[in-house]
Write a protein that holds these residues in place. Structure first.
Motif, short mmCIF file in Angstrom:
data_model
loop_
_atom_site.label_atom_id
_atom_site.label_comp_id
_atom_site.label_asym_id
_atom_site.label_seq_id
_atom_site.Cartn_x
_atom_site.Cartn_y
_atom_site.Cartn_z
N VAL A 146 -12.67 27.91 29.17
CA VAL A 146 -13.40 27.66 27.93
C VAL A 146 -13.52 28.95 27.14
O VAL A 146 -13.85 30.01 27.70
CB VAL A 146 -14.79 27.06 28.22
CG1 VAL A 146 -15.58 26.85 26.93
CG2 VAL A 146 -14.64 25.74 28.98
N PHE A 159 -17.50 26.75 20.77
CA PHE A 159 -16.88 26.79 22.10
C PHE A 159 -15.74 25.78 22.10
O PHE A 159 -15.86 24.69 21.52
CB PHE A 159 -17.88 26.38 23.19
CG PHE A 159 -19.07 27.28 23.33
CD1 PHE A 159 -19.09 28.30 24.26
CD2 PHE A 159 -20.20 27.08 22.53
CE1 PHE A 159 -20.21 29.12 24.41
CE2 PHE A 159 -21.32 27.90 22.67
CZ PHE A 159 -21.32 28.91 23.61
N SER A 160 -14.65 26.11 22.79
CA SER A 160 -13.53 25.18 22.82
C SER A 160 -12.65 25.41 24.03
O SER A 160 -12.59 26.52 24.58
CB SER A 160 -12.68 25.32 21.55
OG SER A 160 -11.62 24.38 21.54
N ARG A 161 -11.95 24.33 24.42
CA ARG A 161 -10.90 24.46 25.44
C ARG A 161 -9.59 24.90 24.81
O ARG A 161 -8.66 25.30 25.51
CB ARG A 161 -10.73 23.12 26.16
CG ARG A 161 -11.98 22.67 26.89
CD ARG A 161 -11.75 21.39 27.67
NE ARG A 161 -12.99 20.96 28.31
CZ ARG A 161 -13.44 21.45 29.46
NH1 ARG A 161 -12.74 22.38 30.10
NH2 ARG A 161 -14.56 21.02 29.99
N ARG A 183 -13.59 34.60 26.91
CA ARG A 183 -13.77 33.51 27.86
C ARG A 183 -15.25 33.29 28.09
O ARG A 183 -16.00 34.22 28.38
CB ARG A 183 -13.10 33.85 29.20
CG ARG A 183 -13.33 32.76 30.26
CD ARG A 183 -12.85 33.19 31.61
NE ARG A 183 -13.12 32.16 32.62
CZ ARG A 183 -12.90 32.31 33.92
NH1 ARG A 183 -12.43 33.45 34.39
NH2 ARG A 183 -13.17 31.33 34.75
N HIS A 184 -15.66 32.05 27.96
CA HIS A 184 -17.06 31.71 28.19
C HIS A 184 -17.34 31.66 29.69
O HIS A 184 -16.57 31.12 30.47
CB HIS A 184 -17.39 30.36 27.57
CG HIS A 184 -18.77 29.90 27.85
ND1 HIS A 184 -19.06 28.66 28.39
CD2 HIS A 184 -19.96 30.52 27.70
CE1 HIS A 184 -20.36 28.54 28.54
NE2 HIS A 184 -20.93 29.65 28.14
N GLU A 210 -14.68 17.64 23.52
CA GLU A 210 -14.32 18.82 24.32
C GLU A 210 -14.85 18.75 25.76
O GLU A 210 -14.44 19.54 26.60
CB GLU A 210 -14.88 20.08 23.66
CG GLU A 210 -14.35 20.36 22.26
CD GLU A 210 -13.32 21.49 22.25
OE1 GLU A 210 -12.73 21.78 23.32
OE2 GLU A 210 -13.13 22.07 21.17
N LEU A 212 -17.90 19.58 26.57
CA LEU A 212 -18.65 20.83 26.67
C LEU A 212 -20.07 20.58 26.17
O LEU A 212 -20.31 20.43 24.96
CB LEU A 212 -17.98 21.94 25.84
CG LEU A 212 -16.57 22.35 26.28
CD1 LEU A 212 -15.99 23.37 25.30
CD2 LEU A 212 -16.58 22.92 27.69
#
Length: 253
Positions: A146, A159-161, A183-184, A210, A212
């Motif tokens: 993520v 936030f995203s993949r 990177r989260h 997502e 998330l």
């Protein structure tokens, strides 16, 4: 910065599709959830409490001197479980709670302190989390890693993949953006009032797309402060292969 009193809550759910009874998995003679709690206790937290959905987890914690409380077994997420625990503990609205995942037996205590301190320093934010620079293109494009993009204040914009930020001119050359993408890291601090409110918020369309959960906070206008760390976290445990890797690392230490 030293945080004047915060609580670590560790959600622990017995069922796991990829690793049954995961919280109780033995790692060098201790259940994994106990190892997580002992690592978290090395932080500056005033207390660490496991929020469990099964009596077997509670008994394992009791045997090893780890504080634990029972929560409902039907919670859809760890955040819902922690919201129940937060209410049960009667935490003040402005009290800081750090969510440490129950499958992170190598969590760095200093990272726990840093995320708590980040939130304390940001009264404009309801949550804080962490991220570190990505140095491999394979990680940047991996949907299982993520990513997070921040604004000028160090607050999460999204936030995203997906590989964000998308470098329009450099993507075809196979290069990473500069500055490096982030990177989260899945550790969160909350103000207790927001943690109790979070499960009542309708899920966001972006959250569903997502998968998330943190996107729900952004969708509803809340801010998430992002602590930048130079070190990648130790491996978590999602699969039997992960478990063997962590067992080997701890045995070799």
């Amino acid at each position: 910065m030293t945080v004047a009193g915060f609580t670590v809550l560790i959600p622990a759910r017995l069922a796991s599709s990829r690793l049954p009874d995961k919280p109780l998995a033995d790692i060098a003679g201790l259940p994994m959830v106990v190892r997580v709690a002992r690592r978290a206790a090395l932080s500056g937290a005033t207390r660490c409490v496991v929020a469990a959905d099964d009596d077997r987890i509670l008994q394992a914690c009791l045997r090893h001197g780890v504080a634990a409380l029972a929560t409902r077994a039907d919670h859809p997420s760890g955040s819902d479980r922690l919201a129940e625990a937060c209410t049960a503990l009667g935490l003040a609205d402005d009290h800081i709670v750090v969510n440490v995942q129950g499958d992170e037996p190598l969590i760095e205590p200093a990272l726990i302190d840093a995320v708590a301190a980040e939130l304390q320093a940001r009264p404009d934010c309801a949550m804080s989390t962490a991220a570190h620079a990505i140095h491999r293109r394979e990680d940047w494009v991996d949907p299982n890693v993520v990513k997070v993009v921040t604004d000028a204040r160090g607050t999460a914009a999204y936030f995203s993949r997906a590989p964000i930020p998308w470098w329009r001119d450099g993507m075809a050359r196979g290069e990473l953006p500069s500055p490096a993408p982030l990177r989260h890291i899945g550790i969160y601090a909350y103000r207790a009032a927001f943690l109790r409110r979070f499960p009542t918020l309708p899920p966001a369309p972006t959250e569903r797309l997502e998968s998330l959960e943190q996107l729900r906070a952004l969708w509803h206008g809340e801010r998430i402060a992002v602590h930048l760390t130079a070190l990648a976290p130790g491996p978590g445990v999602d699969t039997p292969q992960d478990l063997e890797r962590v067992r080997a690392l701890i045995s070799a230490a």
